[in-house]
Design an enzyme around this catalytic site. Sequence first.
Site, PDB file in Angstrom:
ATOM      1  CE1 TYR A 145      32.269  -7.157 -33.884  1.00  0.00           C
ATOM      2  CE2 TYR A 145      30.188  -8.166 -33.223  1.00  0.00           C
ATOM      3  CZ  TYR A 145      31.351  -8.185 -33.976  1.00  0.00           C
ATOM      4  OH  TYR A 145      31.598  -9.237 -34.805  1.00  0.00           O
ATOM      5  CD  GLU A 187      33.801  -3.865 -37.146  1.00  0.00           C
ATOM      6  OE1 GLU A 187      33.531  -2.881 -37.856  1.00  0.00           O
ATOM      7  OE2 GLU A 187      33.442  -5.030 -37.412  1.00  0.00           O
ATOM      8  CG  ASP A 225      56.699 -15.047 -34.535  1.00  0.00           C
ATOM      9  OD1 ASP A 225      56.435 -14.958 -33.319  1.00  0.00           O
ATOM     10  OD2 ASP A 225      56.113 -15.839 -35.302  1.00  0.00           O
ATOM     11  CB  THR A 253      51.144 -15.915 -29.079  1.00  0.00           C
ATOM     12  OG1 THR A 253      52.366 -16.524 -28.669  1.00  0.00           O
ATOM     13  CG2 THR A 253      50.815 -16.317 -30.496  1.00  0.00           C
ATOM     14  CE  LYS A 311      53.330 -20.244 -29.253  1.00  0.00           C
ATOM     15  NZ  LYS A 311      52.718 -19.171 -30.070  1.00  0.00           N
ATOM     16  NE  ARG A 330      45.082 -20.913 -27.785  1.00  0.00           N
ATOM     17  CZ  ARG A 330      46.061 -21.802 -27.595  1.00  0.00           C
ATOM     18  NH1 ARG A 330      46.206 -22.403 -26.445  1.00  0.00           N
ATOM     19  NH2 ARG A 330      46.899 -22.092 -28.566  1.00  0.00           N
TER      20      ARG A 330
END
Length: 413
Positions: free
Chosen positions: A54, A56, A200, A226, A229, A235
């Site tokens: 983790y 954060e 985008d 992203t 692609k 992903r």
Amino acid sequence: MQFLSSLPMFDPALAALLQAEEEKQRDSIRLIASENFASAAVREACGSVLTNKYSEGYPGARYYEGQQIVDQVERLAMARARLIFNAEHVNVQPYSGSPANLAAYLAFVRPGDTVMGMRLAHGGHLTHGSRASITGKYWNIASYELDPHTGLLDYDLIRTKALQHRPKLLIAGHSAYPRQLDFAAFRKIADEIGAPLLVDMAHIAGLVAGGAHPSPIPYADVVTTTTHKTLRGPRGAMIMCRAEHASKIDKAVFPGLQGGPHNNTTAAIAVALHEAAQPDFAEYAKQCVLNAQALGRGLLERGFTLVTGGTDNHLLLIDLRKKGLPGKAVAEALDRAGLVANYNSVPWDDRPPQDPSGIRLGSPAMTTRGFGEKEFLQIAEWIDRIVASGLDDVTIFQVGGEVRELCRSFPMP
Ligand code: DSN
């Protein structure tokens, strides 16, 4: 101890499903414009021990201890992205494209403000203001459309609409528009209305990285993408922006929208960016465009209608109305032959999005597997054979055999 077992030993049911999916991917031709084949190195990083941590916060300012290695991983991914895209600031934490776009909204506009993007049915994305998405519910959306005469973006029309609605955020980008975008024209419009420009570039990020599409970075305030692609990573997503917006964007991602970053994905993004910096990635990006253009030529020669008449990027949109067959039935028939595409609305479609008039095709995945123009011309012939047969079972079966045969010569990474 069960947790030390390998997957096939511990969970044979799930392992069998993964094996079946691998075989399906191996034996079919992937034409979904947003899909690709990530390398073994990218998948290794995805499945690494970093999934256990983790983190954060951001490198050097975390809310959990034990970040000595994770900070280096995230800094490496950020440095590689900055270098490849020549970006002033990058955030590699967005979980995927939709959260990345939402973070840009959170940074630049307040609920109820007017936002302008490309209409979904004309090639935009859900998060550019579709009523079905949170963006269309929480913001006042004024979408721009294609020119009905040319089927192309007309920057004078966009400017007129922008002056009329005065959006607080202007969005450029698409998920089904087969032409290059004029980022300088978008910048000019954004300046005229005093709005930040969000690009985008999810679909074209790999083409931009490989020099096969102009970069939006010099023109945009913020660029979302992203990473899975054309960029061919895991992903995930990234946001790049001008230094002046860095703090706003970072706060919007965390704590604005997300909790802990997926460190295993961050590592895999770093690997994908390292791959994108190699000379052969530029060859791949160039070949994506050549292959899509070859597929387009093959389809046009066989009487298919292509939205905008062709492509400058990695994707094509076939308007099937003249063929008298709906997109969903054609996509299903192609899938049965191992040609995997998606049905898609075409601009001014008279059919519903669940059963529209078009199919979208893309070249990135099979370009990664080594297909060239010859193979993409063969795909055009197969699509034509199936469509001309009226989706006849015997034809689908015969094409399916030929598809599997060709796939054998082009192994998956
Ligand atoms: N849904 C993706 C696509 O297929 O284009 C974009 O997020």
